[in-house]
Structures are given as C-alpha cells and as structure tokens.
Design an enzyme around this catalytic site. Structure first.
Site, PDB file in Angstrom:
ATOM      1  N   ASP A  34       4.239 -21.868 -17.617  1.00  0.00           N
ATOM      2  CA  ASP A  34       3.934 -22.020 -16.191  1.00  0.00           C
ATOM      3  C   ASP A  34       3.906 -23.499 -15.839  1.00  0.00           C
ATOM      4  OD1 ASP A  34       3.596 -19.376 -16.348  1.00  0.00           O
ATOM      5  OD2 ASP A  34       1.476 -19.337 -15.774  1.00  0.00           O
ATOM      6  N   GLU A  36       5.551 -25.959 -17.214  1.00  0.00           N
ATOM      7  CA  GLU A  36       6.913 -26.506 -17.128  1.00  0.00           C
ATOM      8  C   GLU A  36       7.568 -26.065 -15.815  1.00  0.00           C
ATOM      9  OE1 GLU A  36      10.431 -28.418 -18.486  1.00  0.00           O
ATOM     10  OE2 GLU A  36       8.294 -28.665 -18.788  1.00  0.00           O
ATOM     11  N   PHE A  37       7.317 -24.793 -15.448  1.00  0.00           N
ATOM     12  CA  PHE A  37       7.879 -24.260 -14.209  1.00  0.00           C
ATOM     13  C   PHE A  37       7.377 -25.075 -13.011  1.00  0.00           C
ATOM     14  CE2 PHE A  37       8.111 -21.484 -10.544  1.00  0.00           C
ATOM     15  CZ  PHE A  37       9.345 -20.871 -10.698  1.00  0.00           C
ATOM     16  N   ASP A  38       6.070 -25.302 -12.998  1.00  0.00           N
ATOM     17  CA  ASP A  38       5.487 -26.061 -11.885  1.00  0.00           C
ATOM     18  C   ASP A  38       6.037 -27.481 -11.831  1.00  0.00           C
ATOM     19  OD1 ASP A  38       4.050 -23.935 -11.098  1.00  0.00           O
ATOM     20  OD2 ASP A  38       2.196 -24.525 -12.104  1.00  0.00           O
ATOM     21  N   LEU A  84      13.517   9.911   6.337  1.00  0.00           N
ATOM     22  CA  LEU A  84      13.883  11.038   5.477  1.00  0.00           C
ATOM     23  C   LEU A  84      13.161  12.292   5.945  1.00  0.00           C
ATOM     24  CD1 LEU A  84      13.555   9.477   1.900  1.00  0.00           C
ATOM     25  CD2 LEU A  84      15.636   9.964   3.166  1.00  0.00           C
ATOM     26  N   GLU A 112      14.161   9.619  -7.503  1.00  0.00           N
ATOM     27  CA  GLU A 112      13.488   8.312  -7.530  1.00  0.00           C
ATOM     28  C   GLU A 112      12.044   8.482  -7.105  1.00  0.00           C
ATOM     29  OE1 GLU A 112      15.558   5.855  -4.727  1.00  0.00           O
ATOM     30  OE2 GLU A 112      17.496   6.307  -5.638  1.00  0.00           O
ATOM     31  N   LYS A 114       8.935   7.709  -4.768  1.00  0.00           N
ATOM     32  CA  LYS A 114       8.790   7.311  -3.363  1.00  0.00           C
ATOM     33  C   LYS A 114       7.652   6.290  -3.303  1.00  0.00           C
ATOM     34  CE  LYS A 114       8.031   9.433   1.200  1.00  0.00           C
ATOM     35  NZ  LYS A 114       7.724   8.193   1.795  1.00  0.00           N
ATOM     36  N   ASP A 116       4.979   3.764  -1.877  1.00  0.00           N
ATOM     37  CA  ASP A 116       4.137   3.866  -0.693  1.00  0.00           C
ATOM     38  C   ASP A 116       3.868   2.470  -0.133  1.00  0.00           C
ATOM     39  OD1 ASP A 116       2.754   5.104   1.238  1.00  0.00           O
ATOM     40  OD2 ASP A 116       1.006   5.602   0.024  1.00  0.00           O
ATOM     41  N   GLU A 172      11.505  -1.086  -0.256  1.00  0.00           N
ATOM     42  CA  GLU A 172      10.117  -0.958   0.164  1.00  0.00           C
ATOM     43  C   GLU A 172       9.353  -2.194  -0.260  1.00  0.00           C
ATOM     44  OE1 GLU A 172       9.876   1.925   1.645  1.00  0.00           O
ATOM     45  OE2 GLU A 172       7.743   2.378   1.796  1.00  0.00           O
ATOM     46  N   TYR A 224      16.245   0.309  -2.979  1.00  0.00           N
ATOM     47  CA  TYR A 224      16.723   1.644  -3.329  1.00  0.00           C
ATOM     48  C   TYR A 224      17.896   2.146  -2.491  1.00  0.00           C
ATOM     49  CZ  TYR A 224      13.134   2.445   0.268  1.00  0.00           C
ATOM     50  OH  TYR A 224      12.373   2.374   1.394  1.00  0.00           O
ATOM     51  N   LYS A 287      18.143  12.290  -3.888  1.00  0.00           N
ATOM     52  CA  LYS A 287      19.342  11.912  -3.128  1.00  0.00           C
ATOM     53  C   LYS A 287      20.581  12.468  -3.819  1.00  0.00           C
ATOM     54  CE  LYS A 287      17.133   7.532  -2.053  1.00  0.00           C
ATOM     55  NZ  LYS A 287      17.064   6.092  -2.305  1.00  0.00           N
ATOM     56  N   LYS A 311       6.677  15.192  -1.110  1.00  0.00           N
ATOM     57  CA  LYS A 311       5.422  14.437  -1.153  1.00  0.00           C
ATOM     58  C   LYS A 311       4.406  15.133  -2.051  1.00  0.00           C
ATOM     59  CE  LYS A 311       4.697  12.328   2.937  1.00  0.00           C
ATOM     60  NZ  LYS A 311       4.289  11.050   3.428  1.00  0.00           N
ATOM     61  N   CYS A 405     -34.473   6.233  12.549  1.00  0.00           N
ATOM     62  CA  CYS A 405     -33.578   5.210  12.003  1.00  0.00           C
ATOM     63  C   CYS A 405     -34.084   4.748  10.637  1.00  0.00           C
ATOM     64  CB  CYS A 405     -33.507   4.022  12.970  1.00  0.00           C
ATOM     65  SG  CYS A 405     -32.562   2.647  12.289  1.00  0.00           S
ATOM     66  N   CYS A 408     -35.244   0.831  11.132  1.00  0.00           N
ATOM     67  CA  CYS A 408     -36.345   0.353  11.982  1.00  0.00           C
ATOM     68  C   CYS A 408     -37.307   1.471  12.370  1.00  0.00           C
ATOM     69  CB  CYS A 408     -35.784  -0.324  13.234  1.00  0.00           C
ATOM     70  SG  CYS A 408     -35.084   0.842  14.401  1.00  0.00           S
ATOM     71  N   CYS A 423     -29.201   4.863  16.834  1.00  0.00           N
ATOM     72  CA  CYS A 423     -30.514   4.238  16.911  1.00  0.00           C
ATOM     73  C   CYS A 423     -30.526   3.459  18.225  1.00  0.00           C
ATOM     74  CB  CYS A 423     -30.733   3.296  15.729  1.00  0.00           C
ATOM     75  SG  CYS A 423     -32.137   2.205  16.011  1.00  0.00           S
ATOM     76  N   CYS A 429     -33.484  -3.744  15.859  1.00  0.00           N
ATOM     77  CA  CYS A 429     -33.051  -3.114  14.606  1.00  0.00           C
ATOM     78  C   CYS A 429     -32.114  -4.084  13.870  1.00  0.00           C
ATOM     79  CB  CYS A 429     -32.365  -1.791  14.945  1.00  0.00           C
ATOM     80  SG  CYS A 429     -31.763  -0.890  13.527  1.00  0.00           S
TER      81      CYS A 429
HETATM   82  S1  IVH Z   1      15.724   6.199   0.798  1.00  0.00           S
HETATM   83  C1  IVH Z   1      18.652   6.805   4.207  1.00  0.00           C
HETATM   84  N1  IVH Z   1      14.242   5.910  -1.353  1.00  0.00           N
HETATM   85  O1  IVH Z   1      10.148   6.564   2.492  1.00  0.00           O
HETATM   86  C2  IVH Z   1      17.712   6.739   3.068  1.00  0.00           C
HETATM   87  N2  IVH Z   1      13.158   5.772   0.754  1.00  0.00           N
HETATM   88  O2  IVH Z   1       9.751   8.834   4.279  1.00  0.00           O
HETATM   89  C3  IVH Z   1      16.697   5.674   3.217  1.00  0.00           C
HETATM   90  N3  IVH Z   1      10.753   5.255   0.616  1.00  0.00           N
HETATM   91  O3  IVH Z   1      11.662   5.113   5.295  1.00  0.00           O
HETATM   92  C4  IVH Z   1      15.452   5.843   2.471  1.00  0.00           C
HETATM   93  N4  IVH Z   1      10.637   5.123  -1.579  1.00  0.00           N
HETATM   94  O4  IVH Z   1      10.378   3.574   3.629  1.00  0.00           O
HETATM   95  C5  IVH Z   1      14.253   5.948  -0.009  1.00  0.00           C
HETATM   96  N5  IVH Z   1      13.105   5.621  -3.348  1.00  0.00           N
HETATM   97  C6  IVH Z   1      13.106   5.656  -2.027  1.00  0.00           C
HETATM   98  C7  IVH Z   1      11.928   5.432  -1.264  1.00  0.00           C
HETATM   99  C8  IVH Z   1      12.010   5.520   0.139  1.00  0.00           C
HETATM  100  C9  IVH Z   1       9.968   5.021  -0.450  1.00  0.00           C
HETATM  101  C10 IVH Z   1      10.286   5.260   2.021  1.00  0.00           C
HETATM  102  C11 IVH Z   1      11.176   4.566   3.004  1.00  0.00           C
HETATM  103  C12 IVH Z   1      11.563   5.612   3.996  1.00  0.00           C
HETATM  104  C13 IVH Z   1      10.440   6.584   3.856  1.00  0.00           C
HETATM  105  C14 IVH Z   1      10.826   7.958   4.335  1.00  0.00           C
END
Ligand code: IVH
Length: 692
Positions: A34, A36-38, A84, A112, A114, A116, A172, A224, A287, A311, A405, A408, A423, A429
């Site tokens: 780190d 050296e990087f800095d 989606l 894949e 998903k 969050d 994401e 993705y 997909k 989901k 309460c 108080c 209250c 209070c």
């Molecule tokens: S594909 C046209 N792949 O989920 C296809 N989306 O509920 C574009 N998301 O708007 C999306 N992981 O923000 C894709 N592996 C993944 C994802 C993913 C999370 C999100 C993305 C999308 C939302 C839809």
C-alpha cells in the site's frame, strides 16, 4: 526536468496505478505494498499539480474524489434501461422456463445472482469511461460520472483489446456489508440517523454532492449486461467473459444451465449460500444466453421476454420475546421495541425488533414470553410478524400497554386517527426536549456543527440548554469548563452558532420542529407567506392556500403558535437575530429577462452557484438540462461532452464565462440595489442578548 520527460512519466504512472488497482481491488492479489502504491499516486498527483492541463479526468488520482459540489444533469439513455419481470413463485418460474423451451427448443440459460443495489449504465468511448448514468425512469437518468469514478473496482481505462469503440455496459452499484456497517457505526457515533439497508445506502451515496464523501463510503460495482451496436458477441456469456478481460468486475457466480432442474438447483444452492456473501443479494436473474434467441423472444414495453428475476423469500426466524421497551421521540410519539433472545437472521444476530404500536401488539396478540416470528424485509431493524401459538405458555396474559410516559411519568394520550400513543409533556420530557434541539441543529436545519446528541445531553444536564432558544445564549467560558468539552470544542460550537445566524428563513422554519412541517413544506410556507409573523397570523383556510398544505398541517401550525411557550421561544430567537423573513433577491438588470439558461462546468472567476445567482439577478431562469427550450448555455471548463454535443445538435448557443459577463455587465441597471450584507459582515454581526 523537461516537460516532455514529466509527461511521459505521468502516462507511465497512470498505467502502473491502473494495473495495481486492478490487482488489488478486482483480483485480490496485490503485487506492491500500500505504501508503494501511495508513493506512486503521490508522484502522479504532484506532476498533475505541475501540469494541470495534462491531467486526465480518468486519472487514477480522481479515485479519491473532489469536494467540488456536483449537481446532476438529467440525460437521456442512448438505449432505454428496461427493468425485469420478477416472481417469488417457483411454479411461475418453472412455467416461464417451460414456455421458453417450447418456443426455442434447445436453449441455454445464464443464471446470475441478483445484486441488491442500484442500477447503473456506463458508457465507454475508445476504452475510457465517458459517462455513468443512473436508471432514473428508464428513459432518462442522472449523470453521476464523477461519483462513479471513485469506485475503485471500476476501470476508468479498459485493459486488453477488442472492446467496441463506443459501448454501454450495465450493472449494479452496491455497498458491501463491511462498508455499510462501518458507515452506520460512524453515523451512530455522531447521532445521525442510520441508513436502513445497503441498497438505500448505495443509492443515497451515489447522489451525494461531494465525490469525496462517495469515495469514503466504499461502494462497489458489478457488471452484468453489455449493450450497444458495436457488440459482436454471439452470447451473453461471451460478453461477460470479454468484459472481465477488459477489467470489469463480473460476478464469478454465474452459471450456464440447460434445464428447469438445473436452474432450480442453482436457486436452491444460492438461497442458502448467499448468506455467506459479503454483499446483499435478493434473488437470481435467469437470462437466455444466445443473442439470436433473445431477439426471437423480444421484449414487451417494460421488460425483455428473455430474462426474469426470481426473488428470494424474506428471511424469517423464530425466537422468544423477552421484554418490550418504549422509546419516546422528539414529537412525544411512543414506539415499542421488542427485546428478543438473540437469534441468527440473514447474516446478523438480531436482538431487537420493532412492533410499531399498541394496535399491532393487539392485532397479533403478542404476549411477553411468546415465541415470535421476526422478518427482515431489507430493513436494519427487523419486525415481528407473528406468534407461534402452539408454543405459548398456558399462563400467559394479554400484553398490557403502558399508560404513562416511561421517561417523565405523564399520562399518555391518543390523538384521533393516529395509531401511536403520545406523551403530551412536550416542555418537561427529556427525550422530547433533547430530540427537538437535535433536530434544530442538524445539517438541513440550522447546521450547527459540534453540537451532537451527547453534547446536547451534557448541556441539558448542566442546565445550560432548556429549549432551542438557549442555543444562542451559551456562555463560552461555561461551555469550556464542562467535562469532556474543553476550549477547542467550545469555540467550535460558538462559531457554529454564530454562523447559523445566516441560515435562510425556510430552514429556520423547518428547524423549529413544527409537527408535519418538513423541509419541503417549510419551503412552500416560506415562499407563500414570506414572514414568520404572517404564518403565525394565518387562519387554517389561509394556510391551506399555500401549496401542499392540507388541514392536518394547518391544524398543527395553528396549535404550535397557540402554545405560549413556543411564542416565547420564538421571541427569544428573534432577539438573537435569526432570520424570520425571506430575503429578497436583488434584481440588478433585465438583461436576461425571459431567457432560460444552463450553467455548466467549472468557472474561473466564481462558483457555479454564484453564476446561477447572477442569472437570477439579471432576470433569467436557470435550467438543469439542455433542451430546445434553452436560450443559451454558459460553458465553463470541463463541461460534459454529452451536454456540448446536445447543445450543438439543437443549435443552442454556447457562451464562455467572459462572454456571459460581458452580456450582463453591459446591461443597464434597473434599480440601485441596497448593498447586500456581505458574508463576513454576517459572520461578525453581534449576537444580541448573549453573553459573548
Ligand atoms: S439484467 C435487460 N442482471 O435488478 C436486463 N439485473 O429487478 C437488465 N439486477 O434493474 C438487467 N442483478 O438493477 C440484471 N445479474 C443481474 C442483476 C440485475 C441485479 C437489478 C437491476 C435491474 C433490476 C430488475
């Protein structure tokens, strides 16, 4: 050393730093320390300071962010960002898979995780990051390029070869649990409200004004989806592999599946294993792999037919309810909080859960000692969603809600149409008083630094703060003599208090803490009535004439001013010199009357806000985005290329800073404005009626 040698070195350093960043952040296998990087980074920074004209916007030094305030331009997506279709039902997912197989025959799916977080679309041109746009409404999003540049795992320049000259890649932006926990610990320490979950934290961070703050928060990004005309792969899988080769972080957990059973096995595996991941996921995205098959299936107006999101169910755990605490908020609202026998839930140990109110307890018939179900719906504080009746003790009794309460002792009341108990002892209070002072000093209100929750409590305990008006009567000597404070912190507080006198009326109005008068409502009220006295004198009908003010807010405002104690506090604040009126903008000329103007980029002589203020002073209107309605754009340094292109395409005139100044300076003054109070005068103005 000659300029030429230095510049060669800059290019070399940028390449080395990009390489080592990728090794460190993406591959997790650093080759240098780190330190050296800095050192390399500092060397590059020094050279960029020497030759600012040669510093690229995508230089590795830009990863640390800048404290220039950003404002986000709304831009159109070149290719709309679809969402989606999603499902929680394994049966529905199975039917979707069967239908695809019927339609296409032998098909490959890519499964894949998903992620969050919050969706982002990145545009690269000639291998360099050009623009990062949020999803927005799918057609237009916000340009958050400067903030996105601070994400270390994201390549600013691509590696390898074979990438299209211009393309978009989507993914994401998320906040790993480690960053999220650190951020919330920091917020807790300074008494700021905690962020609900990593998803909100990521989205909120991306919209921060200062990219330095963004850099500090530790976001990450996974890609993705590759989009654009120049993309010549045959399958989604190939495109992911290629993107990985160009330096993008692409999840290693994607798999090709060929049957319904294989997809189901992938889901079953990750429904369990995801708990060990260092970031939040909320499902699996399936997909169709071959682009030719994707084209056959096509899209609806909203979402592609070739992909679906499955989901995961919210997680639930069963544990024992030990006791219930009652918290008293700033408004006197009572919130019951359950203490639970610690239980593992979605990667964390849960000891407390919210129950909302007395009705909820009665509805679910929650009793002390019950085995209760707790669920995490993506929020930090889980909630109790049910009782396991079969495990109930035969001697258990219905829960008796408190009538007084807990802080108080005042008798609690219930207001019509409200689920919570309150209250009513607002002025006596402790948590209510402290909560109101905390609200008063917070950043979006009076913005008084140095007065955090703990300090307020300390001052309250020492009799120095009884209500918000005491903030302006603090004695610096007494402050400095308090344990844990000292001269420096005391001076900071006094300075913060002094500065707050310049806070505009609308924020003062918000700071007062009138129930239901939030930031936006305060703005509407200030615009409509212009003075606090006018608001105080208004009837309910008159109040309701202001935008967005309904009878609930109007009644609350009337009740606030009917309380003598509030009237006394306001008089004291007025004596201290707070602003209780809207300041009139000084109108200098009509040079820009009827003109709509976009101010963009960085300016030499003044800040962007100053430029915008000038537009208004000369009768013009500021707009955020370039469109056919815009009369002209004033372009500073580094105005975004997309914006420039758009202006050129629409034939909108582009003025330089100097041309703009010439335009307004040449104009005739409409009135001789009274000299506005300069900032230094405001800051050094005496605070009346105080001891300093
Ligand atoms: S594909 C046209 N792949 O989920 C296809 N989306 O509920 C574009 N998301 O708007 C999306 N992981 O923000 C894709 N592996 C993944 C994802 C993913 C999370 C999100 C993305 C999308 C939302 C839809």
């Amino acid at each position: 050393m000659s300029r030429e040698v230095d510049i060669k070195r800059m290019v070399e350093l940028a390449e080395q730093l990009e390489y080592h960043s990728h090794k460190y952040y993406v591959e997790n296998s650093p080759e240098i320390s780190d330190f050296e990087f800095d050192r390399l980074l500092r060397e590059l920074q020094d050279l960029e300071d020497k030759y600012p004209d040669m510093a690229s916007p995508n230089s590795p030094t830009k990863r640390v962010g800048s404290d220039l305030t950003a404002e986000f331009d709304s831009v159109e997506h070149r290719i709309p960002m679809q969402s989606l279709s999603n499902t929680y039902s394994p049966d529905e997912l199975g039917e979707w898979i069967d239908r695809i197989i019927r339609e296409i025959g032998e098909v490959e799916f890519v499964c894949e995780l998903k992620f969050d977080g919050t969706a982002i679309s990145l545009t690269y041109e000639n291998g360099e990051l050009l623009q990062a746009i949020t999803r927005g409404d799918g057609r237009r999003g916000d340009d958050v390029t400067n903030n996105v540049r601070t994400i270390r795992t994201l390549p600013l320049r691509l590696r390898g070869e074979g990438y299209p000259q211009l393309f978009e890649i989507r993914g994401e932006i998320f906040m790993p649990y480690a960053s999220f926990d650190r951020l919330n610990a920091e917020r807790e320490a300074v008494g700021e409200p905690l962020l609900a979950n990593p998803r909100n934290a990521a989205a909120g961070t991306l919209k921060q004004q200062s990219s330095q703050v963004v850099a500090h928060r530790g976001l990450d990004c996974t890609l993705y989806h590759l989009a654009g005309d120049g993309v010549e792969f045959k399958t989604h899988w190939e495109s992911l592999e290629a993107a990985r080769g160009w330096g993008f972080r692409v999840s290693e957990h994607a798999r090709i599946c060929r049957t319904r059973e294989e997809v189901e096995a992938y889901i079953a595996y990750w429904d369990v294993e995801r708990k060990a991941l260092p970031y939040a996921t909320d499902g699996v995205v399936i997909k169709v792999n071959r682009y030719a098959d994707q084209r056959t299936l096509g899209s609806t107006a909203k979402a592609p037919r070739w992909a679906v999101a499955y989901k995961f169910q919210a997680e639930r755990a069963l544990t024992k309810l030990l006791s219930v605490d009652f918290q008293v908020g700033r408004t006197g609202a009572i919130t019951p909080v359950a203490n639970l026998e610690p239980v593992q839930l979605a990667g964390t140990i849960v000891k407390r859960a919210s129950i909302h109110n007395a009705d909820q307890i009665a509805l679910l018939d929650i009793r002390l000692g019950d085995m209760v179900y707790v669920e995490k719906g993506g929020e930090i504080i889980p909630k109790i969603t049910g009782v396991e009746l079969s495990a109930r003790d035969e001697y258990s009794r219905p829960f008796e809600y408190i009538t007084r309460c807990p802080e108080c002792g005042a008798e609690l009341v219930r207001y019509e149409g409200e689920a919570k108990h309150y209250c009513p002892n607002a002025s006596g209070c402790k948590p209510q008083i402290i909560g109101r002072i905390e609200h008063f000093v917070k950043r979006k209100a009076m913005d008084i630094e140095g007065l955090g929750g703990e300090t307020i409590e300390l001052l309250w305990e020492n009799g120095m703060l009884r209500d918000i008006s005491d903030v302006y009567r603090l004695d610096p000597m007494l402050l400095a003599s308090l344990p844990r404070l000292g001269e420096k912190s005391a001076a900071n507080i006094i300075e913060g208090v002094r500065r707050s006198l310049a806070v505009p009326f609308e924020r003062v109005l918000f700071a007062l803490g009138i129930r239901f008068v939030g930031e936006t409502t305060a703005k509407y009220l200030a615009t409509h009535f212009r003075t606090l006295d006018a608001i105080a004198a208004a009837t309910a009908e008159e109040l309701a004439e202001a935008e967005e003010i309904g009878s609930k807010i109007a009644d609350s405002i009337i009740a606030y001013f009917a309380d003598e104690q509030n009237v006394r506090i306001i008089e004291r604040l007025r004596e201290s010199g707070l602003r209780f009126e809207v300041e009139d903008k000084v109108k200098t000329s009509n040079a820009l009357e009827g003109k709509s103007i976009v101010i963009s980029g960085k300016f030499v002589g003044r800040s962007r806000d100053d430029m915008k203020a000038l537009v208004e002073e000369h009768g013009g209107k500021n707009l955020a985005a370039v469109s056919a309605n815009v009369d002209f754009v004033v372009a500073g340094d580094n105005m975004g290329p997309a914006k420039r292109q758009k202006a050129e395409k629409l034939g909108v005139k582009i003025l330089s800073e100097a041309e703009f100044m010439e335009l307004i300076n040449g104009a005739e003054r409409v009135t001789q404005p009274a000299e506005p109070l300069s900032r230094t005068e405001v800051e050094s103005a005496p605070i009346q009626g105080t001891l300093f």
